[in-house]
Design a protein around this motif. Sequence first.
Motif, PDB file in Angstrom:
ATOM      1  N   ALA A  90      -7.189  11.855 -10.704  1.00 57.77           N
ATOM      2  CA  ALA A  90      -6.842  12.218  -9.413  1.00 57.77           C
ATOM      3  C   ALA A  90      -7.540  11.570  -8.028  1.00 57.77           C
ATOM      4  O   ALA A  90      -7.926  12.761  -7.221  1.00 57.77           O
ATOM      5  CB  ALA A  90      -6.618  13.762  -9.346  1.00 57.77           C
ATOM      6  N   THR A  91      -8.179  10.605  -8.095  1.00 61.66           N
ATOM      7  CA  THR A  91      -8.916   9.957  -7.297  1.00 61.66           C
ATOM      8  C   THR A  91      -8.296   9.060  -6.535  1.00 61.66           C
ATOM      9  O   THR A  91      -7.615   8.245  -7.145  1.00 61.66           O
ATOM     10  CB  THR A  91     -10.316   9.981  -7.564  1.00 61.66           C
ATOM     11  OG1 THR A  91     -10.361   9.093  -8.574  1.00 61.66           O
ATOM     12  CG2 THR A  91     -11.084  11.123  -7.976  1.00 61.66           C
ATOM     13  N   LEU A  92      -8.896   8.733  -5.276  1.00 68.51           N
ATOM     14  CA  LEU A  92      -8.453   7.296  -4.616  1.00 68.51           C
ATOM     15  C   LEU A  92      -9.632   6.888  -4.124  1.00 68.51           C
ATOM     16  O   LEU A  92     -10.972   7.325  -4.176  1.00 68.51           O
ATOM     17  CB  LEU A  92      -7.808   7.705  -3.415  1.00 68.51           C
ATOM     18  CG  LEU A  92      -6.135   8.312  -3.178  1.00 68.51           C
ATOM     19  CD1 LEU A  92      -5.113   7.150  -3.708  1.00 68.51           C
ATOM     20  CD2 LEU A  92      -6.093   9.534  -3.770  1.00 68.51           C
ATOM     21  N   PRO A  93      -9.902   5.337  -3.909  1.00 68.21           N
ATOM     22  CA  PRO A  93      -8.540   4.378  -4.290  1.00 68.21           C
ATOM     23  C   PRO A  93      -8.401   4.079  -5.598  1.00 68.21           C
ATOM     24  O   PRO A  93      -9.100   4.394  -6.566  1.00 68.21           O
ATOM     25  CB  PRO A  93      -9.433   3.268  -3.354  1.00 68.21           C
ATOM     26  CG  PRO A  93     -10.613   3.493  -3.946  1.00 68.21           C
ATOM     27  CD  PRO A  93     -10.946   4.668  -3.630  1.00 68.21           C
ATOM     28  N   THR A 153       0.910  -1.166  -0.144  1.00 65.74           N
ATOM     29  CA  THR A 153       0.067  -0.032   0.159  1.00 65.74           C
ATOM     30  C   THR A 153       0.754   1.266   0.027  1.00 65.74           C
ATOM     31  O   THR A 153       1.773   1.399   0.676  1.00 65.74           O
ATOM     32  CB  THR A 153      -0.955   0.054   1.197  1.00 65.74           C
ATOM     33  OG1 THR A 153      -1.701  -1.060   1.341  1.00 65.74           O
ATOM     34  CG2 THR A 153      -1.816   1.316   1.331  1.00 65.74           C
ATOM     35  N   ARG A 154       0.309   2.178  -0.737  1.00 65.48           N
ATOM     36  CA  ARG A 154       1.143   3.682  -0.577  1.00 65.48           C
ATOM     37  C   ARG A 154      -0.082   4.746  -0.400  1.00 65.48           C
ATOM     38  O   ARG A 154      -1.103   4.642  -0.779  1.00 65.48           O
ATOM     39  CB  ARG A 154       1.630   3.887  -1.925  1.00 65.48           C
ATOM     40  CG  ARG A 154       2.828   3.219  -2.359  1.00 65.48           C
ATOM     41  CD  ARG A 154       3.716   3.712  -3.434  1.00 65.48           C
ATOM     42  NE  ARG A 154       4.685   2.520  -3.853  1.00 65.48           N
ATOM     43  CZ  ARG A 154       4.959   2.477  -4.902  1.00 65.48           C
ATOM     44  NH1 ARG A 154       4.599   3.079  -6.169  1.00 65.48           N
ATOM     45  NH2 ARG A 154       5.754   1.275  -5.177  1.00 65.48           N
ATOM     46  N   ASP A 155       0.216   5.358   0.760  1.00 62.62           N
ATOM     47  CA  ASP A 155      -0.780   6.308   1.314  1.00 62.62           C
ATOM     48  C   ASP A 155      -0.471   7.651   0.701  1.00 62.62           C
ATOM     49  O   ASP A 155       0.625   8.103   0.415  1.00 62.62           O
ATOM     50  CB  ASP A 155      -0.502   6.620   2.639  1.00 62.62           C
ATOM     51  CG  ASP A 155      -1.768   7.165   3.134  1.00 62.62           C
ATOM     52  OD1 ASP A 155      -2.809   6.440   3.520  1.00 62.62           O
ATOM     53  OD2 ASP A 155      -2.037   8.533   3.454  1.00 62.62           O
ATOM     54  N   ILE A 156      -1.506   8.430  -0.050  1.00 62.51           N
ATOM     55  CA  ILE A 156      -1.565   9.510  -0.631  1.00 62.51           C
ATOM     56  C   ILE A 156      -2.215  10.427   0.206  1.00 62.51           C
ATOM     57  O   ILE A 156      -3.440  10.172   0.440  1.00 62.51           O
ATOM     58  CB  ILE A 156      -2.265   9.245  -2.124  1.00 62.51           C
ATOM     59  CG1 ILE A 156      -1.463   8.089  -2.904  1.00 62.51           C
ATOM     60  CG2 ILE A 156      -2.202  10.575  -2.733  1.00 62.51           C
ATOM     61  CD1 ILE A 156      -0.105   8.346  -3.414  1.00 62.51           C
ATOM     62  N   SER A 157      -1.553  11.689   0.225  1.00 63.71           N
ATOM     63  CA  SER A 157      -2.366  12.581   1.293  1.00 63.71           C
ATOM     64  C   SER A 157      -3.076  13.540   0.512  1.00 63.71           C
ATOM     65  O   SER A 157      -2.557  14.457  -0.472  1.00 63.71           O
ATOM     66  CB  SER A 157      -1.290  13.590   2.007  1.00 63.71           C
ATOM     67  OG  SER A 157      -1.734  14.578   2.525  1.00 63.71           O
ATOM     68  N   ILE A 158      -4.504  13.393   0.425  1.00 64.63           N
ATOM     69  CA  ILE A 158      -5.287  14.140  -0.181  1.00 64.63           C
ATOM     70  C   ILE A 158      -5.292  15.796   0.607  1.00 64.63           C
ATOM     71  O   ILE A 158      -5.248  16.796  -0.197  1.00 64.63           O
ATOM     72  CB  ILE A 158      -6.859  13.806  -0.144  1.00 64.63           C
ATOM     73  CG1 ILE A 158      -6.943  12.591  -0.994  1.00 64.63           C
ATOM     74  CG2 ILE A 158      -7.806  14.947  -0.561  1.00 64.63           C
ATOM     75  CD1 ILE A 158      -8.223  12.039  -1.033  1.00 64.63           C
ATOM     76  N   ALA A 159      -5.149  15.671   2.037  1.00 67.00           N
ATOM     77  CA  ALA A 159      -5.082  17.061   2.421  1.00 67.00           C
ATOM     78  C   ALA A 159      -3.848  17.864   2.178  1.00 67.00           C
ATOM     79  O   ALA A 159      -3.760  19.041   2.069  1.00 67.00           O
ATOM     80  CB  ALA A 159      -4.998  16.858   3.976  1.00 67.00           C
ATOM     81  N   ASP A 176       1.895  15.448 -10.381  1.00 68.32           N
ATOM     82  CA  ASP A 176       2.441  14.686 -11.824  1.00 68.32           C
ATOM     83  C   ASP A 176       2.436  13.450 -11.541  1.00 68.32           C
ATOM     84  O   ASP A 176       2.108  12.348 -12.202  1.00 68.32           O
ATOM     85  CB  ASP A 176       3.559  15.222 -12.191  1.00 68.32           C
ATOM     86  CG  ASP A 176       3.539  16.784 -12.774  1.00 68.32           C
ATOM     87  OD1 ASP A 176       2.228  17.223 -12.814  1.00 68.32           O
ATOM     88  OD2 ASP A 176       4.390  17.289 -13.015  1.00 68.32           O
ATOM     89  N   SER A 177       3.087  12.979 -10.271  1.00 64.93           N
ATOM     90  CA  SER A 177       3.284  11.413 -10.407  1.00 64.93           C
ATOM     91  C   SER A 177       2.108  10.698  -9.866  1.00 64.93           C
ATOM     92  O   SER A 177       2.034   9.638 -10.279  1.00 64.93           O
ATOM     93  CB  SER A 177       4.481  11.019  -9.240  1.00 64.93           C
ATOM     94  OG  SER A 177       3.813  11.747  -7.783  1.00 64.93           O
ATOM     95  N   PHE A 178       1.271  11.227  -8.957  1.00 60.77           N
ATOM     96  CA  PHE A 178      -0.050  10.468  -8.853  1.00 60.77           C
ATOM     97  C   PHE A 178      -0.953  10.469  -9.923  1.00 60.77           C
ATOM     98  O   PHE A 178      -1.618   9.514 -10.483  1.00 60.77           O
ATOM     99  CB  PHE A 178      -0.811  10.990  -7.614  1.00 60.77           C
ATOM    100  CG  PHE A 178      -2.082  10.293  -7.487  1.00 60.77           C
ATOM    101  CD1 PHE A 178      -1.728   8.647  -6.923  1.00 60.77           C
ATOM    102  CD2 PHE A 178      -3.253  10.367  -7.676  1.00 60.77           C
ATOM    103  CE1 PHE A 178      -2.798   7.750  -6.544  1.00 60.77           C
ATOM    104  CE2 PHE A 178      -4.195   9.566  -7.443  1.00 60.77           C
ATOM    105  CZ  PHE A 178      -4.195   8.192  -7.057  1.00 60.77           C
TER     106      PHE A 178
END
Length: 209
Positions: free
Chosen positions: A50-53, A28-34, A41-43
């Motif tokens: 640009a959404t999770l999950p 798992t990689r955690d992406i900080s929306i905050a 660019d990387s995400f």
Amino acid sequence: MLFYDCSTAPSPRRARMFIAEKGLTIETRDISIAGGEQLSDSFRAVNPRATLPVLITDDGTTLTENLGIAAYLEARFPEPPLMGRTADEKGAVLMWNAIVEQQGGAPIAETLRNTHPSFKDRALTGLVNHAQIPALAQRGAERVQAFFDLLETRLAKSDFVAGDEFSMADIAAFVFVDFARVIKMRIPAANSATQAWFDAIKARPSARL
Ligand SMILES: N[C@@H](CCC(=O)N[C@@H](CS)C(=O)NCC(=O)O)C(=O)O
């Protein structure tokens, strides 16, 4: 597989719970929306919307929606079933999952994103900025109230949201009901069936992740 998560947001939490209920451990990689990391660019190279999950499968397919992720995992790891066993159950799970998303998840998001300062100009997800519309927050809060009533009516006569068995519809409903605290809305005191159901789901190990 590789799972892109965000520990603070409800949609990734649904996928996280689904993965845990399947008994799976996925890198798992955690992406900080905050922190706005979903717009980096990387995400965006992972998910241009640009959404999770997001789940990257072993074959390299990128799945960006809860429903797609769940359908994939259910097909690959059928036990325990979270999307129904029989034809009737499968239909009911997807029906209730859609009802919960539309009548619960959407108005909670509408209320939060159209009022909270941290979502200024971010009233909708994605790459395009949208200004907040306070009237939508007002309507959203009314709809969340109606969602609590809908859930109580259902759970007064059914052990779980989609029927007799725990399913992804319970995951969606639990995550959204829990998340409603951010708009200061909680299960009404009179809704005893919903409270009992909520407490039972909260006791599951998957709810603590
Ligand atoms: N329909 C999508 C919804 C995904 C979604 O809206 N995720 C939110 C977090 S709850 C997000 O990525 N937000 C990014 C943003 O606010 O810019 C799903 O079920 O997976």
